[in-house]
Design a protein around this motif. Structure first.
Motif, PDB file in Angstrom:
ATOM      1  N   SER A   4     -59.819  92.431  -8.416  1.00 52.23           N
ATOM      2  CA  SER A   4     -59.046  90.934  -8.566  1.00 52.23           C
ATOM      3  C   SER A   4     -59.895  90.442  -9.855  1.00 52.23           C
ATOM      4  CB  SER A   4     -59.628  90.178  -7.253  1.00 52.23           C
ATOM      5  OG  SER A   4     -59.091  90.451  -6.225  1.00 52.23           O
ATOM      6  N   THR A  16     -57.147  90.090 -13.006  1.00 56.31           N
ATOM      7  CA  THR A  16     -56.895  88.907 -13.433  1.00 56.31           C
ATOM      8  C   THR A  16     -57.353  88.506 -14.696  1.00 56.31           C
ATOM      9  OG1 THR A  16     -58.461  87.999 -11.960  1.00 56.31           O
ATOM     10  CG2 THR A  16     -56.219  87.936 -11.167  1.00 56.31           C
ATOM     11  N   GLU A  74     -55.187  89.759 -17.331  1.00 57.08           N
ATOM     12  CA  GLU A  74     -53.908  89.053 -17.319  1.00 57.08           C
ATOM     13  C   GLU A  74     -54.096  87.746 -18.096  1.00 57.08           C
ATOM     14  OE1 GLU A  74     -50.726  89.440 -15.641  1.00 57.08           O
ATOM     15  OE2 GLU A  74     -51.060  91.236 -14.398  1.00 57.08           O
ATOM     16  N   TRP A  75     -55.296  87.164 -17.755  1.00 56.74           N
ATOM     17  CA  TRP A  75     -55.396  85.797 -18.402  1.00 56.74           C
ATOM     18  C   TRP A  75     -55.883  86.018 -20.002  1.00 56.74           C
ATOM     19  CZ3 TRP A  75     -53.012  81.933 -16.917  1.00 56.74           C
ATOM     20  CH2 TRP A  75     -52.603  81.896 -15.377  1.00 56.74           C
ATOM     21  N   GLU A  92     -48.883  87.864 -10.512  1.00 58.12           N
ATOM     22  CA  GLU A  92     -50.231  88.532 -10.400  1.00 58.12           C
ATOM     23  C   GLU A  92     -51.131  87.539  -9.495  1.00 58.12           C
ATOM     24  OE1 GLU A  92     -53.988  89.802 -11.235  1.00 58.12           O
ATOM     25  OE2 GLU A  92     -52.095  90.779 -11.456  1.00 58.12           O
ATOM     26  N   TRP A  93     -50.871  86.338  -9.561  1.00 59.60           N
ATOM     27  CA  TRP A  93     -52.040  85.539  -8.955  1.00 59.60           C
ATOM     28  C   TRP A  93     -51.735  85.609  -7.388  1.00 59.60           C
ATOM     29  CZ3 TRP A  93     -52.159  81.441  -5.508  1.00 59.60           C
ATOM     30  CH2 TRP A  93     -53.227  80.847  -5.425  1.00 59.60           C
ATOM     31  N   SER A 121     -53.030  88.949  -6.007  1.00 55.38           N
ATOM     32  CA  SER A 121     -54.529  89.038  -6.172  1.00 55.38           C
ATOM     33  C   SER A 121     -55.379  88.395  -5.144  1.00 55.38           C
ATOM     34  CB  SER A 121     -54.880  88.692  -7.664  1.00 55.38           C
ATOM     35  OG  SER A 121     -56.182  89.114  -7.598  1.00 55.38           O
ATOM     36  N   THR A 163     -60.540  86.101  -7.780  1.00 55.72           N
ATOM     37  CA  THR A 163     -59.211  85.938  -8.653  1.00 55.72           C
ATOM     38  C   THR A 163     -59.553  84.910  -9.524  1.00 55.72           C
ATOM     39  OG1 THR A 163     -57.829  86.771  -6.908  1.00 55.72           O
ATOM     40  CG2 THR A 163     -56.708  85.535  -8.689  1.00 55.72           C
TER      41      THR A 163
END
Length: 443
Positions: free
Chosen positions: A23, A27, A30-31, A138-139, A142, A162
């Motif tokens: 997680s 993430t 991704e962020w 995604e969020w 996760s 996450t």
């Protein structure tokens, strides 16, 4: 506890650790990609992709492309929720990670306006749209995977794993941008800005390696085995829990609007209006990430003991009270006071964001949890963070000062607190018990 039970417990604990690591790392990547775009929108994109516009319109157009990513997030939530609640959390998370990583890498090789004209702007918007779809799916996956592996007493803390992806992603992206600005110097606006995007492909490989090593959550596996999964989860959750989706989305306003004002809008505002150094501002924004790294797990842990609603209210009040002092300090242009304003700005939103994952996920039953959580969370991106820099820029342009922006933050905090009160119907403890009862009936 017999031998087999001990083995099962050890396996569960091992998977809990893997889910937590997956997680955080997934993430964060991704962020990193998502925030990198926001930083570049304030620093270089107006000149590279909208050079024929004046200063105000160039920044506005760059922020609009930033908003496109937020606009795509609910679409990504809808697309991947159908798979996440029917096929599985893990497979969905692998797909979203790949989509995000590839989109960001392609931005790194994208021709600018000087090379292919308006097509450069169109391609930038398209890739930003794909980024938004990736984050949209995604969020929810996760968070759901994390809390479904944890015990009910630690869902707040586990869900915050996450949430930690946000400060780590912001910290990493800002650090990489700062490093590239230092090394490339005057060449940053011509080619140095591409390096952070190209790094995405390496981060993608790391994320895939980690995520492929986790197992499906036990709650979903049991539901799948008993053939109780929803046939059309998105339609079902919208039909059965419309108010929960709306209220959960509005509950994010107190966190998301201030966060994107304090980390994205102020970079443009600080450089153009206050005449602060770009690198100084990007370095200072790192302090928000540092504050989040400390506050998120702490507030999530406290929410497991004292309640999600209480922590949300504390964070909202802190954010509300700092709305005017923030710009008072920032507008002085004094470096020490600007740094102080930025450092403190992460406290209120951080207190809210830590327990938010569990707060939203616990509002929905297991067979609709991915869909409900994702749609609620990502819908708020349209009315919250995505449009916050645009509204702030408009208010500044129309009124010539930051007072309306502070009032905007205060209004969002009030709306969020009212929404959480309605979501919990006056008692978080009672609501949690009700959710647990509903979940046990379904299972």
């Amino acid at each position: 506890m017999d031998f087999q039970e001990k083995i099962d417990e050890l396996t569960r604990k091992k998977q809990v650790k893997k889910a937590a690591i997956a997680s955080i790392v997934g993430t964060s990547i991704e962020w990193y990609d998502f925030f990198l775009y926001g930083t570049m929108s304030a620093l270089v994109f107006p000149k590279l992709f909208f050079p024929e516009s004046d200063a105000y319109m160039g920044v506005l157009q760059a922020f609009i492309t930033l908003f496109i990513g937020f606009l795509a997030r609910p679409i990504g939530a809808i697309i991947f929720s159908n798979y996440g609640d029917r096929i599985g959390r893990k497979a969905t998370l692998v797909t979203t990670l790949m989509l995000m990583g590839i989109s960001s890498t392609l931005i790194g090789v994208l021709p600018t306006y000087d090379s292919i004209g308006i097509y450069a702007s169109i391609l930038l918007v398209f890739l930003r749209f794909l980024q938004g779809i990736g984050v949209g799916g995604e969020w929810g996956g996760s968070v759901v995977l994390s809390i479904e592996w944890s015990s009910k007493k630690r869902r707040g803390l586990m869900g915050s794993m996450t949430q930690l992806g946000v400060p780590i992603g912001l910290l990493t992206s800002t650090f990489v941008v700062t490093l590239c600005m230092s090394f490339t110097g005057d060449s940053f606006e011509s080619w140095g800005w591409r390096i952070p995007f190209l790094i995405s492909i390496l981060l993608l490989c790391v994320g895939l390696f980690i995520r492929l090593g986790i197992q499906e959550s036990p709650e979903f596996s049991k539901m799948k085995k008993e053939k109780r999964e929803a046939k059309q989860p998105v339609l079902e959750v919208i039909k059965e829990h419309p108010m929960k989706i709306i209220l959960a989305a509005l509950s994010r306003l107190a966190e998301q609007v201030p966060f994107y004002i304090f980390t994205t809008f102020v970079i443009s505002y600080g450089t153009e209006q206050i005449k602060l150094d770009k690198q100084f501002l990007t370095n200072s924004v790192l302090l928000v990430s540092v504050a989040y790294l400390i506050i998120l797990p702490l507030s999530a842990y406290l929410s497991d003991k004292f309640g999600r609603k209480k922590m949300h209210f504390i964070g909202s009040v802190v954010t509300l009270l700092f709305a005017f002092p923030y710009f008072y300090l920032f507008n002085t242009g004094e470096p020490n006071l600007v740094v102080l304003a930025i450092a403190i700005s992460g406290i209120g939103p951080g207190i809210i964001y830590g327990p938010l994952a569990a707060l939203i996920a616990e509002s929905f039953p297991v067979h609709l949890r991915f869909s409900g959580s994702s749609i609620a969370y990502q819908s708020s991106s349209i009315i919250g963070g995505g449009i916050a820099p645009i509204i702030s820029l408009f208010l500044l342009h129309e009124f010539g000062n930051t007072t309306p922006i502070s009032l905007y933050i205060i209004l969002c905090c009030i709306i969020a607190m009212v929404s959480v009160s309605l979501l919990f119907k006056g008692s978080e403890k009672g609501q949690t018990k009700q959710n647990d009862h509903q979940a046990s009936r379904i299972i």
